[in-house]
Scaffold this motif. Sequence first.
Motif, mmCIF file in Angstrom:
data_model
loop_
_atom_site.group_PDB
_atom_site.id
_atom_site.type_symbol
_atom_site.label_atom_id
_atom_site.label_comp_id
_atom_site.label_asym_id
_atom_site.label_seq_id
_atom_site.Cartn_x
_atom_site.Cartn_y
_atom_site.Cartn_z
ATOM 1 N N LEU A 55 -2.952 -11.165 10.994
ATOM 2 C CA LEU A 55 -3.687 -11.449 12.232
ATOM 3 C C LEU A 55 -5.123 -11.912 11.997
ATOM 4 O O LEU A 55 -5.568 -12.900 12.578
ATOM 5 N N PHE A 56 -5.855 -11.184 11.147
ATOM 6 C CA PHE A 56 -7.260 -11.556 10.944
ATOM 7 C C PHE A 56 -7.404 -12.955 10.344
ATOM 8 O O PHE A 56 -8.229 -13.749 10.828
ATOM 9 N N PRO A 57 -6.610 -13.294 9.300
ATOM 10 C CA PRO A 57 -6.726 -14.660 8.770
ATOM 11 C C PRO A 57 -6.434 -15.719 9.845
ATOM 12 O O PRO A 57 -7.116 -16.740 9.902
ATOM 13 N N ALA A 58 -5.445 -15.439 10.715
ATOM 14 C CA ALA A 58 -5.134 -16.403 11.782
ATOM 15 C C ALA A 58 -6.322 -16.556 12.728
ATOM 16 O O ALA A 58 -6.688 -17.662 13.132
ATOM 17 N N PHE A 59 -6.944 -15.432 13.059
ATOM 18 C CA PHE A 59 -8.124 -15.450 13.935
ATOM 19 C C PHE A 59 -9.272 -16.219 13.285
ATOM 20 O O PHE A 59 -9.925 -17.057 13.903
ATOM 21 N N GLU A 60 -9.490 -15.925 11.989
ATOM 22 C CA GLU A 60 -10.609 -16.552 11.279
ATOM 23 C C GLU A 60 -10.401 -18.058 11.178
ATOM 24 O O GLU A 60 -11.341 -18.844 11.322
ATOM 25 N N GLN A 61 -9.148 -18.460 10.941
ATOM 26 C CA GLN A 61 -8.852 -19.874 10.823
ATOM 27 C C GLN A 61 -9.056 -20.590 12.162
ATOM 28 O O GLN A 61 -9.642 -21.668 12.214
ATOM 29 N N GLU A 62 -8.596 -19.947 13.235
ATOM 30 C CA GLU A 62 -8.672 -20.582 14.550
ATOM 31 C C GLU A 62 -10.116 -20.685 15.054
ATOM 32 O O GLU A 62 -10.523 -21.698 15.607
ATOM 33 N N THR A 63 -10.881 -19.606 14.875
ATOM 34 C CA THR A 63 -12.222 -19.589 15.468
ATOM 35 C C THR A 63 -13.317 -20.019 14.500
ATOM 36 O O THR A 63 -14.417 -20.353 14.916
ATOM 37 N N GLY A 64 -13.015 -19.981 13.207
ATOM 38 C CA GLY A 64 -14.048 -20.305 12.222
ATOM 39 C C GLY A 64 -15.043 -19.176 12.011
ATOM 40 O O GLY A 64 -16.003 -19.308 11.259
ATOM 41 N N ILE A 65 -14.829 -18.034 12.699
ATOM 42 C CA ILE A 65 -15.740 -16.894 12.539
ATOM 43 C C ILE A 65 -15.197 -15.984 11.431
ATOM 44 O O ILE A 65 -14.167 -15.336 11.612
ATOM 45 N N VAL A 66 -15.882 -15.962 10.303
ATOM 46 C CA VAL A 66 -15.383 -15.174 9.173
ATOM 47 C C VAL A 66 -16.193 -13.895 8.987
ATOM 48 O O VAL A 66 -15.672 -12.857 8.606
ATOM 49 N N THR A 67 -17.486 -13.972 9.278
ATOM 50 C CA THR A 67 -18.339 -12.803 9.022
ATOM 51 C C THR A 67 -18.590 -12.023 10.306
ATOM 52 O O THR A 67 -19.564 -11.308 10.418
ATOM 53 N N GLY A 68 -17.763 -12.169 11.277
ATOM 54 C CA GLY A 68 -18.002 -11.486 12.550
ATOM 55 C C GLY A 68 -17.170 -10.239 12.702
ATOM 56 O O GLY A 68 -17.142 -9.370 11.825
ATOM 57 N N PRO A 69 -16.475 -10.129 13.816
ATOM 58 C CA PRO A 69 -15.715 -8.923 14.132
ATOM 59 C C PRO A 69 -14.671 -8.552 13.079
ATOM 60 O O PRO A 69 -14.494 -7.364 12.799
ATOM 61 N N THR A 70 -13.993 -9.551 12.485
ATOM 62 C CA THR A 70 -12.937 -9.178 11.532
ATOM 63 C C THR A 70 -13.518 -8.519 10.294
ATOM 64 O O THR A 70 -12.920 -7.597 9.740
ATOM 65 N N GLU A 71 -14.706 -8.949 9.898
ATOM 66 C CA GLU A 71 -15.349 -8.327 8.733
ATOM 67 C C GLU A 71 -15.646 -6.850 9.033
ATOM 68 O O GLU A 71 -15.411 -5.961 8.212
ATOM 69 N N MET A 72 -16.145 -6.624 10.254
ATOM 70 C CA MET A 72 -16.444 -5.255 10.682
ATOM 71 C C MET A 72 -15.158 -4.407 10.702
ATOM 72 O O MET A 72 -15.155 -3.255 10.263
ATOM 73 N N MET A 73 -14.093 -4.978 11.216
ATOM 74 C CA MET A 73 -12.824 -4.248 11.296
ATOM 75 C C MET A 73 -12.297 -3.915 9.899
ATOM 76 O O MET A 73 -11.807 -2.821 9.651
ATOM 77 N N ARG A 74 -12.435 -4.878 8.981
ATOM 78 C CA ARG A 74 -11.985 -4.613 7.610
ATOM 79 C C ARG A 74 -12.781 -3.455 6.995
ATOM 80 O O ARG A 74 -12.239 -2.625 6.279
ATOM 81 N N MET A 75 -14.081 -3.423 7.307
ATOM 82 C CA MET A 75 -14.900 -2.347 6.759
ATOM 83 C C MET A 75 -14.464 -0.992 7.310
ATOM 84 O O MET A 75 -14.385 -0.003 6.587
ATOM 85 N N GLU A 76 -14.149 -0.987 8.594
ATOM 86 C CA GLU A 76 -13.698 0.288 9.179
ATOM 87 C C GLU A 76 -12.342 0.700 8.620
ATOM 88 O O GLU A 76 -12.075 1.895 8.464
ATOM 89 N N HIS A 77 -11.506 -0.284 8.291
ATOM 90 C CA HIS A 77 -10.230 0.055 7.636
ATOM 91 C C HIS A 77 -10.494 0.781 6.314
ATOM 92 O O HIS A 77 -9.817 1.757 5.979
ATOM 93 N N GLU A 78 -11.493 0.297 5.573
ATOM 94 C CA GLU A 78 -11.825 0.946 4.304
ATOM 95 C C GLU A 78 -12.255 2.389 4.528
ATOM 96 O O GLU A 78 -11.886 3.296 3.792
ATOM 97 N N GLN A 79 -13.081 2.588 5.586
ATOM 98 C CA GLN A 79 -13.533 3.955 5.900
ATOM 99 C C GLN A 79 -12.344 4.845 6.243
ATOM 100 O O GLN A 79 -12.295 6.011 5.858
ATOM 101 N N MET A 80 -11.370 4.281 6.950
ATOM 102 C CA MET A 80 -10.184 5.076 7.299
ATOM 103 C C MET A 80 -9.410 5.457 6.049
ATOM 104 O O MET A 80 -8.966 6.590 5.907
ATOM 105 N N ARG A 81 -9.260 4.479 5.141
ATOM 106 C CA ARG A 81 -8.489 4.769 3.926
ATOM 107 C C ARG A 81 -9.164 5.867 3.107
ATOM 108 O O ARG A 81 -8.489 6.718 2.524
ATOM 109 N N ALA A 82 -10.509 5.854 3.092
ATOM 110 C CA ALA A 82 -11.218 6.911 2.363
ATOM 111 C C ALA A 82 -10.915 8.270 2.994
ATOM 112 O O ALA A 82 -10.751 9.280 2.295
ATOM 113 N N LEU A 83 -10.822 8.295 4.337
ATOM 114 C CA LEU A 83 -10.519 9.566 5.000
ATOM 115 C C LEU A 83 -9.076 10.005 4.758
ATOM 116 O O LEU A 83 -8.807 11.199 4.656
#
Lengths: 146, 434
Positions: A55-83
Motif C-alpha cells: 500500500l505505501f509504495p502505491a501511495f508514494e508512487q501515485e502522490t510523489g510524497i515519500v517523506t510524508g505520512p508514510t515515512e511517519m507510519m513506517r517509523m511507528e511500525h518500528e516502534q510497535m515491533r520493538a514493543l
Amino acid sequence: MGIKNLMAQDHRDCDRLFSEAENAASTQDWEKARQAFQQFVQAMDRHLGIEEQVLFPAFEQETGIVTGPTEMMRMEHEQMRALFDEMAAALEREEADDYLGEAETLLILMQQHNMKEEQILYSIMDQRLDADVDNWQQKFQEWNRA
Amino acid sequence: MHANLSLQQAPPFSVPARFLVSAPVFGLLAALVLLWHGPDIISSRWNPPMLAVTHLLTLGFLAMSMLGAMLQLMPVLMGMVIPRPVLFSSIIHTPLVLGSLSLAAAWLLQYRWLFLVAMLLLGFTFAVFVMVAAERLLRSVSRHITRTMMLLALLALLLTAGLGIYLAAGYVGETFAVARQLTDLHLSWGLLGWVFMLVMAVAYQVIPMFQITDDYPKWHQRWLGWLLFVLLLALSLTWFYPLAGLQALLGVLLAACLLVFALNTLWLLHRRRRTLPDTTMKFWQLAMASLIALVFIRGIAMLAGIELPALLTGVLMIAGFAMTAVNGMMYKIIPFLIWLHLSARNKDLRDAGRREQQVKVPHMRKIIPENAGLWQFRIHFAALVLLALATCWPAWFFYPAVLLFALAQGFLLYNLLNAVRFYGAKRTALQAVL
C-alpha cells in the motif's frame, strides 16, 4: 467498501487477538497468553507487511510524497515491533505487570496510529488509488504467498 | 491539496503537560476557597465565593485540561499540526491561568477592576484558541464526526465566553445590571454545548479503541451532537420568547441526550473485549453514572415537585461527570506521551549510530503505577459521594467532603508531577549522551 474499510476491519481483527492475549496474561494463564500473543504478532506482521510493501509504495508512487505520512507510519511500525519484543520478553519471564504495562503502551501507540491511518491516510488512498477492493485483496494474497 | 497533511506524532511534551498539570492545582485552589468560607458558602449558587469556586473548576480545571488535550489530539485525530506549538500553547496557557485567577479573585475580593482584567484575558484566550483550532479543523481531510462535533463544541465555547464576558460586565459598571437569566444560557452552552459535546466527540474515538469495544451506533454518532446543538439553539431562543412549556420540553430532550450517551457508553464498556480492570475505564463508568444520577434526580424532583439543593446538579455535572472523565483520560495521555518522547530520543541515538547508549524506555505502568491511579480514583469517588451529600446536609458533610476532594486533587497532582519528574530525569540522562 474500499481500502479504508478493508484495512480498518483488519485493525479490528488484530485488536481482538491483542485482547485475548492481554486477558490471558492478566489471569496469569501463561500457556494461553503465549498462544494468543503469537497469533496476534503473526496477524500484525501480515498487516504491517502489506502496508509497507504494497500500500505505501502505491501511495508514494501515485502522490510523489515519500517523506510524508508514510515515512511517519513506517517509523511507528518500528516502534510497535520493538514493543512486541518487550512483550515477548515479559511473557518469557512470566511477569504480569511488565507484560500488561508493555501491552498498554502498545495499545495506545497502535490505536493512535490506526486512527491516523483510518481517518487520514486510507481516506486519501481511497480517493487516489484503485478503488476496486478485489484487486487489492488479490495483491495482498500474492504478497502473502511471496 | 495535501500540503498541510502531517501525521507527525505529537507536539513537544511541554505543550499538553503544562495544561494538564495546571488543572489539579486549580482543583486544590477551589477546595481551599471552600474550606476558607465554610459550609455557608453552598447555600446559594449566586454567592460570590461560590461563583469563584465554580469558575476555578470550570475554567481552571476543565477548560485548562480540555484545551491542552485538544492541542495534543488534533494532530493525531485530524492530521493537523498547529504551527509553533510551544509559542502557541504559551499564548493560550498564560492568559488562561491569569484570567481564571483574576476572575476568582474578583469575586473573592470584590474588586471591580479585576473583572475587567479577567474579561480581557479570558476573551483573548478563547478567541485566539477557537480561531486557530477551527481553522485547522476546517482544513482537515478527516471526515469523521469527531471533527464536526469539535467544531460545534468550539462554537459553543465562543458563545459561553461571550455570554460570560457580557455577564461579567455587569459587575464592572455601576449602571450595568447583572442579567441573571442569561446565566442559565451561559452555563447551558458551557456545560452541555462545550464540555459535554467535546467529551462525546472524544469518547466516540477513544472508548472503542482503547477499551476494544464495538463502535457507538451510526445513528448515535451522526445525530446526537447535532440534536444537542439544535436543542441549545432552541433554548437560547426561548430567552427572547419565553414559553414555559417549550422550555420544559427542551429540558426533557436535553436530559434524554445525556441519558442516551451515558447508557450507550456503559453498555459498550460492559461488552468490551478487554477484561482487564482498567483504571481509566472506571473513571468513564463513574462519569456516566454521575450523568444518569443527575438526570434521574432532576426528573424525580420535577415530577414530585421537590426543590433540589442549589448545587447538587453542579456537583454531579462538573465534578461527577466532566472532571471524572478528564481525570481518567490524564492517566492515559501523560504516561503515553512520556513513553513516546523518550522513545523518540532513543531513535535519535540509533540514527546517530550509538545504539549502545540508548536508555531502556519504561512502559506506562512504570511511569504512573496502576495502584496510584486506582487509589486516587477511590478517593475521588468517595469525595463525589460526600460532596453530593454536602449539598443536602452541609452541616454534616461539608468538611469531610471538601477535605477528601482536596486530597483527590492533591493525589492527582502528585501522580502527574511524579510522572513529569521521571520524564525530566530520563531525558537529562539521554541528553547527557547525545
